[in-house]
Design a protein around this motif. Structure first.
Motif, PDB file in Angstrom:
ATOM      1  N   GLY A 118     -38.788  33.809  37.118  1.00 66.21           N
ATOM      2  CA  GLY A 118     -38.363  33.809  35.722  1.00 66.21           C
ATOM      3  C   GLY A 118     -36.891  34.083  35.544  1.00 66.21           C
ATOM      4  N   GLU A 119     -36.327  34.963  36.383  1.00 69.82           N
ATOM      5  CA  GLU A 119     -34.905  35.302  36.249  1.00 69.82           C
ATOM      6  C   GLU A 119     -34.025  34.086  36.525  1.00 69.82           C
ATOM      7  OE1 GLU A 119     -31.603  38.362  38.193  1.00 69.82           O
ATOM      8  OE2 GLU A 119     -33.759  38.681  38.534  1.00 69.82           O
ATOM      9  N   ARG A 120     -34.369  33.352  37.583  1.00 66.40           N
ATOM     10  CA  ARG A 120     -33.594  32.161  37.900  1.00 66.40           C
ATOM     11  C   ARG A 120     -33.756  31.102  36.810  1.00 66.40           C
ATOM     12  NH1 ARG A 120     -34.645  27.776  42.681  1.00 66.40           N
ATOM     13  NH2 ARG A 120     -32.614  26.721  42.585  1.00 66.40           N
ATOM     14  N   SER A 121     -34.959  30.946  36.289  1.00 70.83           N
ATOM     15  CA  SER A 121     -35.199  29.977  35.218  1.00 70.83           C
ATOM     16  C   SER A 121     -34.337  30.283  34.001  1.00 70.83           C
ATOM     17  CB  SER A 121     -36.680  29.982  34.819  1.00 70.83           C
ATOM     18  OG  SER A 121     -37.494  29.491  35.859  1.00 70.83           O
ATOM     19  N   ALA A 122     -34.223  31.584  33.688  1.00 69.61           N
ATOM     20  CA  ALA A 122     -33.413  31.982  32.528  1.00 69.61           C
ATOM     21  C   ALA A 122     -31.947  31.650  32.753  1.00 69.61           C
ATOM     22  CB  ALA A 122     -33.590  33.471  32.255  1.00 69.61           C
ATOM     23  N   ARG A 123     -31.421  31.911  33.971  1.00 70.83           N
ATOM     24  CA  ARG A 123     -30.024  31.603  34.267  1.00 70.83           C
ATOM     25  C   ARG A 123     -29.768  30.099  34.172  1.00 70.83           C
ATOM     26  NH1 ARG A 123     -30.711  35.058  38.737  1.00 70.83           N
ATOM     27  NH2 ARG A 123     -30.587  33.230  40.135  1.00 70.83           N
ATOM     28  N   LEU A 124     -30.696  29.320  34.691  1.00 67.06           N
ATOM     29  CA  LEU A 124     -30.536  27.870  34.644  1.00 67.06           C
ATOM     30  C   LEU A 124     -30.572  27.353  33.202  1.00 67.06           C
ATOM     31  CD1 LEU A 124     -32.819  26.900  37.658  1.00 67.06           C
ATOM     32  CD2 LEU A 124     -30.316  26.796  37.578  1.00 67.06           C
ATOM     33  N   ALA A 125     -31.418  27.966  32.379  1.00 65.19           N
ATOM     34  CA  ALA A 125     -31.509  27.546  30.975  1.00 65.19           C
ATOM     35  C   ALA A 125     -30.202  27.811  30.245  1.00 65.19           C
ATOM     36  CB  ALA A 125     -32.660  28.272  30.285  1.00 65.19           C
ATOM     37  N   VAL A 126     -29.566  28.964  30.529  1.00 64.89           N
ATOM     38  CA  VAL A 126     -28.278  29.285  29.913  1.00 64.89           C
ATOM     39  C   VAL A 126     -27.223  28.260  30.317  1.00 64.89           C
ATOM     40  CG1 VAL A 126     -26.389  30.961  29.867  1.00 64.89           C
ATOM     41  CG2 VAL A 126     -28.756  31.742  29.659  1.00 64.89           C
ATOM     42  N   GLU A 127     -27.198  27.932  31.622  1.00 66.42           N
ATOM     43  CA  GLU A 127     -26.215  26.950  32.097  1.00 66.42           C
ATOM     44  C   GLU A 127     -26.477  25.585  31.473  1.00 66.42           C
ATOM     45  OE1 GLU A 127     -24.428  25.035  36.240  1.00 66.42           O
ATOM     46  OE2 GLU A 127     -26.004  26.565  36.342  1.00 66.42           O
ATOM     47  N   ARG A 128     -27.743  25.221  31.376  1.00 63.72           N
ATOM     48  CA  ARG A 128     -28.074  23.925  30.783  1.00 63.72           C
ATOM     49  C   ARG A 128     -27.609  23.856  29.332  1.00 63.72           C
ATOM     50  NH1 ARG A 128     -31.479  21.556  27.444  1.00 63.72           N
ATOM     51  NH2 ARG A 128     -32.182  19.402  27.907  1.00 63.72           N
ATOM     52  N   ASP A 129     -27.872  24.924  28.559  1.00 65.42           N
ATOM     53  CA  ASP A 129     -27.444  24.934  27.154  1.00 65.42           C
ATOM     54  C   ASP A 129     -25.930  24.790  27.043  1.00 65.42           C
ATOM     55  OD1 ASP A 129     -30.051  25.208  26.363  1.00 65.42           O
ATOM     56  OD2 ASP A 129     -29.932  27.376  25.999  1.00 65.42           O
ATOM     57  N   PHE A 130     -25.199  25.453  27.948  1.00 67.58           N
ATOM     58  CA  PHE A 130     -23.737  25.351  27.929  1.00 67.58           C
ATOM     59  C   PHE A 130     -23.293  23.911  28.167  1.00 67.58           C
ATOM     60  CE2 PHE A 130     -19.858  25.092  30.502  1.00 67.58           C
ATOM     61  CZ  PHE A 130     -18.932  25.615  29.604  1.00 67.58           C
ATOM     62  N   LEU A 131     -23.878  23.251  29.172  1.00 68.12           N
ATOM     63  CA  LEU A 131     -23.481  21.882  29.491  1.00 68.12           C
ATOM     64  C   LEU A 131     -23.844  20.917  28.361  1.00 68.12           C
ATOM     65  CD1 LEU A 131     -24.450  21.695  33.267  1.00 68.12           C
ATOM     66  CD2 LEU A 131     -22.168  21.966  32.282  1.00 68.12           C
ATOM     67  N   VAL A 132     -24.997  21.123  27.747  1.00 65.04           N
ATOM     68  CA  VAL A 132     -25.396  20.270  26.623  1.00 65.04           C
ATOM     69  C   VAL A 132     -24.399  20.427  25.477  1.00 65.04           C
ATOM     70  CG1 VAL A 132     -27.130  19.935  24.818  1.00 65.04           C
ATOM     71  CG2 VAL A 132     -27.838  20.170  27.205  1.00 65.04           C
ATOM     72  N   ASP A 133     -23.963  21.669  25.197  1.00 69.87           N
ATOM     73  CA  ASP A 133     -22.971  21.895  24.141  1.00 69.87           C
ATOM     74  C   ASP A 133     -21.659  21.188  24.466  1.00 69.87           C
ATOM     75  OD1 ASP A 133     -24.714  23.422  22.681  1.00 69.87           O
ATOM     76  OD2 ASP A 133     -23.921  25.356  23.368  1.00 69.87           O
ATOM     77  N   GLN A 134     -21.240  21.248  25.725  1.00 68.69           N
ATOM     78  CA  GLN A 134     -19.993  20.596  26.119  1.00 68.69           C
ATOM     79  C   GLN A 134     -20.081  19.081  25.948  1.00 68.69           C
ATOM     80  OE1 GLN A 134     -17.007  22.210  27.193  1.00 68.69           O
ATOM     81  NE2 GLN A 134     -18.202  23.816  26.218  1.00 68.69           N
ATOM     82  N   LEU A 135     -21.208  18.499  26.344  1.00 68.38           N
ATOM     83  CA  LEU A 135     -21.366  17.061  26.190  1.00 68.38           C
ATOM     84  C   LEU A 135     -21.461  16.666  24.715  1.00 68.38           C
ATOM     85  CD1 LEU A 135     -23.738  16.140  29.141  1.00 68.38           C
ATOM     86  CD2 LEU A 135     -21.417  15.301  28.769  1.00 68.38           C
ATOM     87  N   SER A 136     -22.111  17.501  23.911  1.00 74.76           N
ATOM     88  CA  SER A 136     -22.206  17.218  22.477  1.00 74.76           C
ATOM     89  C   SER A 136     -20.819  17.191  21.845  1.00 74.76           C
ATOM     90  CB  SER A 136     -23.081  18.268  21.782  1.00 74.76           C
ATOM     91  OG  SER A 136     -24.406  18.221  22.274  1.00 74.76           O
ATOM     92  N   ALA A 137     -19.953  18.106  22.287  1.00 76.72           N
ATOM     93  CA  ALA A 137     -18.593  18.166  21.750  1.00 76.72           C
ATOM     94  C   ALA A 137     -17.754  16.975  22.189  1.00 76.72           C
ATOM     95  CB  ALA A 137     -17.914  19.462  22.193  1.00 76.72           C
ATOM     96  N   ALA A 138     -18.191  16.293  23.250  1.00 74.12           N
ATOM     97  CA  ALA A 138     -17.405  15.182  23.792  1.00 74.12           C
ATOM     98  C   ALA A 138     -17.592  13.895  23.010  1.00 74.12           C
ATOM     99  CB  ALA A 138     -17.782  14.947  25.258  1.00 74.12           C
ATOM    100  N   TYR A 139     -18.656  13.833  22.181  1.00 77.71           N
ATOM    101  CA  TYR A 139     -18.969  12.592  21.489  1.00 77.71           C
ATOM    102  C   TYR A 139     -18.967  12.799  19.984  1.00 77.71           C
ATOM    103  CZ  TYR A 139     -20.318  10.933  26.084  1.00 77.71           C
ATOM    104  OH  TYR A 139     -20.295  10.584  27.403  1.00 77.71           O
ATOM    105  N   GLY A 140     -18.515  11.760  19.264  1.00 72.46           N
ATOM    106  CA  GLY A 140     -18.493  11.803  17.821  1.00 72.46           C
ATOM    107  C   GLY A 140     -19.527  10.868  17.237  1.00 72.46           C
ATOM    108  N   LEU A 141     -19.198  10.306  16.053  1.00 65.70           N
ATOM    109  CA  LEU A 141     -20.123   9.419  15.361  1.00 65.70           C
ATOM    110  C   LEU A 141     -20.399   8.173  16.198  1.00 65.70           C
ATOM    111  CD1 LEU A 141     -18.624   9.605  11.770  1.00 65.70           C
ATOM    112  CD2 LEU A 141     -20.741  10.655  12.573  1.00 65.70           C
TER     113      LEU A 141
END
Length: 207
Positions: free
Chosen positions: A122-145
């Motif tokens: 569970g601890e590793r899963s939680a760390r991976l989820a945090v990293e995934r959310d960060f990367l998704v936010d970065q990719l979301s910021a990279a694209y516009g309309l």
């Protein structure tokens, strides 16, 4: 009591109700504001002109770039470039190499998350989820309309920033003389790359 046979007096429409009379109209150097049975006047500004355009087109998204480059009394003399329609920018918000690296890492994270879940870690899963959310936010910021790569310093981005600031300033100025109208605008006007006036109940504006 009214005498028998007297027709009832129709109730006045509630402030802000659909069909209630309202006005946002320019009178020389001032704008007449009428809403909820109250009038006020404020000095002309670019933000008020933006609001007038949006109020005239309820439910219709208007590009901030159109508002920013619209001609008006305060527009620069002919031949002078405002800079808002210039094609130059300062590059992509997130460059292509970074976007590719983010996608590869997201694919790896999916595999690692499956392994962690299968192992009950569970601890590793939680760390991976945090990293995934960060990367998704970065990719979301990279694209516009429309999925286009967002570019910093572009004409559309400069227009979005400028128009958002001046509409907010205009609403704040309105709030000093007509708080009820300012609250209506705060709840109904959306700003961004696309700006829109979308009220729950639309007054019968006189523009």
């Amino acid at each position: 009591a009214l005498p028998p046979g007297t027709p009832p007096v129709p109730a006045a429409p509630a402030a802000g109700a659909a069909g209630a009379a309202g006005a946002v109209r320019r009178e020389g150097a001032l704008w007449l504001l009428r809403y909820g049975g109250r009038e006020a006047r404020v000095p002309d500004s670019k933000g008020l002109r933006d609001l007038a355009v949006l109020l005239a087109r309820p439910g219709t998204p208007v590009p901030a770039l159109d508002l920013a480059t619209a001609p008006g009394p305060a527009a620069p003399p002919a031949g002078r470039d405002t800079g808002l329609h210039a094609p130059a920018d300062t590059g992509e918000a997130v460059d292509a190499a970074a976007r590719a690296a983010y996608r590869r890492r997201l694919a790896d994270l999916g595999t690692e998350a499956d392994e962690a879940d299968a192992a009950g870690d569970g601890e590793r899963s939680a760390r991976l989820a945090v990293e995934r959310d960060f990367l998704v936010d970065q990719l979301s910021a990279a694209y516009g309309l429309g999925g286009r790569v967002r570019r910093t310093g572009s004409a559309a981005e400069r227009a979005r920033t400028a128009v958002t600031a001046r509409i907010r300033a205009a609403v704040a100025r309105i709030g000093a003389v007509h708080p009820e109208l300012a609250r209506h605008l705060e709840a109904s006007v959306r700003t961004g790359t696309l700006c829109e006036y979308r009220p729950e109940q639309r007054p019968d504006w006189r523009l």
